[in-house]
Design a protein around this motif. Structure first.
Motif: not given
Length: 103
Positions: A83-85, A88-90, A94-98
């Motif tokens: 779940e942590a991995d 982190r990927k999500n 989302l940061t890249d999308l921003l």
């Protein structure tokens, strides 16, 4: 030769799977739900149906020394790591999308 399985759902559930405490309890419940005769108990409280008795004995063996707690802890740790991995990927996605949207 092994005896035929009286509960087809058990064969489907146990196929290609490691049988841990949770699988054993699920199989015991499937056996008990499959037939009213399987839920019958003797005067000592043991199941009279041989398949139900075997699975109940397996579940009881896990419970005697609380082995199922170690399995639950291992399952929880594995699920937490996964779940942590995933989180982190999500966050990265989302940061890249921003950043892409800010351009």
């Amino acid at each position: 030769a092994p005896a035929p399985n009286p509960v087809p759902a058990v064969a489907d559930f146990a196929k290609d799977r490691f049988i841990d405490y949770y699988a054993a309890t699920r199989i015991r419940d499937l056996v008990l739900a499959h037939s009213p005769q399987a839920a019958a108990k003797d005067f000592l409280g043991r199941y009279t149906h041989p398949t139900a008795r075997r699975w109940a004995d397996i579940v009881a063996a896990y419970q005697v020394k609380h082995v199922y707690l170690a399995e639950a802890a291992q399952l929880l740790a594995n699920n937490t790591d996964q779940e942590a991995d995933l989180r982190r990927k999500n966050i990265r996605r989302l940061t890249d999308l921003l950043h892409d949207l800010a351009r």
